[in-house]
Design a protein around this motif. Structure first.
Motif, PDB file in Angstrom:
ATOM      1  N   LEU A  18       0.833  -1.169   0.212  1.00  0.00           N
ATOM      2  CA  LEU A  18      -0.051  -0.040   0.067  1.00  0.00           C
ATOM      3  C   LEU A  18       0.794   1.526   0.019  1.00  0.00           C
ATOM      4  O   LEU A  18       1.904   1.329   0.591  1.00  0.00           O
ATOM      5  N   VAL A  71      -1.710   5.992   2.112  1.00  0.00           N
ATOM      6  CA  VAL A  71      -2.719   5.176   2.604  1.00  0.00           C
ATOM      7  C   VAL A  71      -2.466   4.551   4.209  1.00  0.00           C
ATOM      8  O   VAL A  71      -3.366   4.327   4.948  1.00  0.00           O
ATOM      9  N   GLU A 114      -3.003   7.448   6.506  1.00  0.00           N
ATOM     10  CA  GLU A 114      -4.484   7.717   6.587  1.00  0.00           C
ATOM     11  C   GLU A 114      -5.129   6.494   7.634  1.00  0.00           C
ATOM     12  O   GLU A 114      -5.728   6.922   8.342  1.00  0.00           O
ATOM     13  N   SER A 115      -4.662   5.370   7.513  1.00  0.00           N
ATOM     14  CA  SER A 115      -5.184   4.181   7.946  1.00  0.00           C
ATOM     15  C   SER A 115      -4.753   4.270   9.500  1.00  0.00           C
ATOM     16  O   SER A 115      -5.577   4.007  10.419  1.00  0.00           O
ATOM     17  N   GLU A 144      -7.151   6.691  11.086  1.00  0.00           N
ATOM     18  CA  GLU A 144      -8.495   6.218  11.276  1.00  0.00           C
ATOM     19  C   GLU A 144      -8.609   5.345  12.328  1.00  0.00           C
ATOM     20  O   GLU A 144      -9.790   5.339  13.077  1.00  0.00           O
ATOM     21  N   ILE A 161      -9.033  -2.084   8.943  1.00  0.00           N
ATOM     22  CA  ILE A 161      -9.148  -0.715   8.210  1.00  0.00           C
ATOM     23  C   ILE A 161      -8.130  -0.876   7.011  1.00  0.00           C
ATOM     24  O   ILE A 161      -8.604  -0.690   5.742  1.00  0.00           O
ATOM     25  N   ILE A 162      -7.078  -1.685   7.213  1.00  0.00           N
ATOM     26  CA  ILE A 162      -5.947  -1.888   6.083  1.00  0.00           C
ATOM     27  C   ILE A 162      -6.564  -2.841   4.756  1.00  0.00           C
ATOM     28  O   ILE A 162      -6.989  -2.662   3.800  1.00  0.00           O
ATOM     29  N   LYS A 218      -9.951  -3.224   4.448  1.00  0.00           N
ATOM     30  CA  LYS A 218     -10.695  -2.371   3.621  1.00  0.00           C
ATOM     31  C   LYS A 218     -10.283  -1.719   2.571  1.00  0.00           C
ATOM     32  O   LYS A 218     -10.687  -1.550   1.374  1.00  0.00           O
ATOM     33  N   LYS A 219      -9.091  -0.854   2.845  1.00  0.00           N
ATOM     34  CA  LYS A 219      -8.220  -0.193   1.948  1.00  0.00           C
ATOM     35  C   LYS A 219      -7.959  -0.985   0.943  1.00  0.00           C
ATOM     36  O   LYS A 219      -7.705  -0.578  -0.507  1.00  0.00           O
ATOM     37  N   LYS A 244      -9.169  -3.678  -0.386  1.00  0.00           N
ATOM     38  CA  LYS A 244     -10.298  -4.271  -1.443  1.00  0.00           C
ATOM     39  C   LYS A 244     -10.670  -3.075  -2.369  1.00  0.00           C
ATOM     40  O   LYS A 244     -11.097  -3.572  -3.443  1.00  0.00           O
ATOM     41  N   LYS A 245     -10.267  -1.617  -2.076  1.00  0.00           N
ATOM     42  CA  LYS A 245     -10.691  -0.554  -2.917  1.00  0.00           C
ATOM     43  C   LYS A 245      -9.647  -0.569  -4.238  1.00  0.00           C
ATOM     44  O   LYS A 245      -8.764  -0.919  -4.167  1.00  0.00           O
TER      45      LYS A 245
END
Ligand code: SAM
Length: 290
Positions: free
Chosen positions: A249, A253, A256-257, A260, A283-284, A286-287, A289-290
């Motif tokens: 990542l 990102v 940001e995580s 969060e 959280i990671i 989810k990111k 998957k984006k």
């Protein structure tokens, strides 16, 4: 057969068989009946239990296990110990000795065969050179486990038990606490063994959680994150993850995580609790998957 926990009896057996200790197998045999009783007591063995013993040596603890359990399987790597075990365990018909490397044995299969797949108890005075792979192997493979009661190096027992903010806290603490509740039940000095080890030892009981204490979507990812953050202890969590070959990542990102998660971006991995690592992994995930 007289109890081997008494030093003279152990010496007599070793002399009878001209046994030579093998350093490469971490052979330090227990010669203290109080410690043996404490281990059996802490393991809470009953006549219902199937017990796996790793590294029986000359059978010192195995004798106690046979007295207290329904059935015992003892796995010993050193073939020179096999005839000795036949002798020292000859009074018991509830024990099977397997001459094998524990790391190569299919323990899940053994539990299925001998215990109908019900949770087993593991008891061992472990060879210290492979403590971590043995314990992690038992937890990570799908062996049904009730508890693991083991003698380990004192320092390793401490590492399994501590939380964030101590120097001993690390990947092993988190892995053990994810799977089980650790409790040190005895500290054992070198003079309780023959030959004496160079380090202090401790007996620790790991009671398997029935339900994991944290909700994590991707266990493997959480352990990759944990490993990455402790590989470089002096680095911040963000840098640790950024340098890890397992996490793909961009740095922004990752930062940001961390925000969060609600902690400073400059935080080090060693300050995070298991709950925070689990939340962070979610959280990671989810990111990713984006
Ligand atoms: N249980 C005995 C006692 O308490 O006196 C012996 C403990 S001694 C610390 C460790 C034992 O584990 C030794 O008998 C050694 O040969 C055995 N061992 C070492 N590596 C092993 C492996 N990979 N698989 C099975 N047994 C192993």
């Amino acid at each position: 057969m007289a109890t081997l926990g008494i030093p003279q009896n152990t010496i007599a057996v070793l002399q009878k068989y001209h046994f030579n200790f093998q350093k490469k197998f971490g052979q330090n045999f227990l010669i203290d009946t109080h410690v043996l009783e404490k281990i059996i007591d802490a393991a809470g063995i009953t006549k219902e239990d199937f017990v796996l013993e790793i590294g029986p040596g000359i059978g010192t603890m195995t004798q106690y296990l046979c007295e207290n359990a329904r059935e015992v399987t003892a796995v010993e790597i050193d073939q020179n110990l096999i005839p000795i075990l036949e002798d020292t365990l000859s009074a018991y018909d509830n024990v099977t000795v397997i001459n094998e490397d524990i790391l190569k044995l299919d323990i899940a299969e053994l539990a299925r065969e001998r215990n109908g797949g019900a949770p087993i108890k593991v008891v061992a005075n472990l060879p210290y050179y492979i403590t971590t792979p043995i314990i992690m192997g038992l937890f990570e493979s799908h062996v049904p486990i009730d508890s693991i009661t083991v003698m380990v190096q004192k320092e390793v027992a401490d590492r399994m038990q501590v939380g964030p903010g101590t120097k001993d806290y690390g990947a092993l603490s988190l892995a053990v606490q994810y799977y089980a509740k650790p409790e040190i039940v005895a500290n054992v000095p070198p003079n309780c063994f023959m030959p004496r080890p160079n380090v202090g030892s401790a007996v620790i009981r790991l009671t398997r959680h029935e339900k994991s204490p944290v909700d994590v979507e991707d266990e493997k990812l959480m352990f990759s994150i944990i490993r990455a953050s402790f590989n470089q202890r002096r680095k911040t969590l963000a840098n640790g993850l950024n340098n890890s070959p397992e996490i793909h990542l961009p740095k922004e990102v990752i930062q940001e995580s961390i925000e969060e998660l609600g902690v400073p971006v400059t935080i080090r991995g060693e300050a995070l609790t298991l709950e925070q690592f689990a939340a962070f992994a979610n959280i990671i995930k989810k990111k990713m998957k984006k």
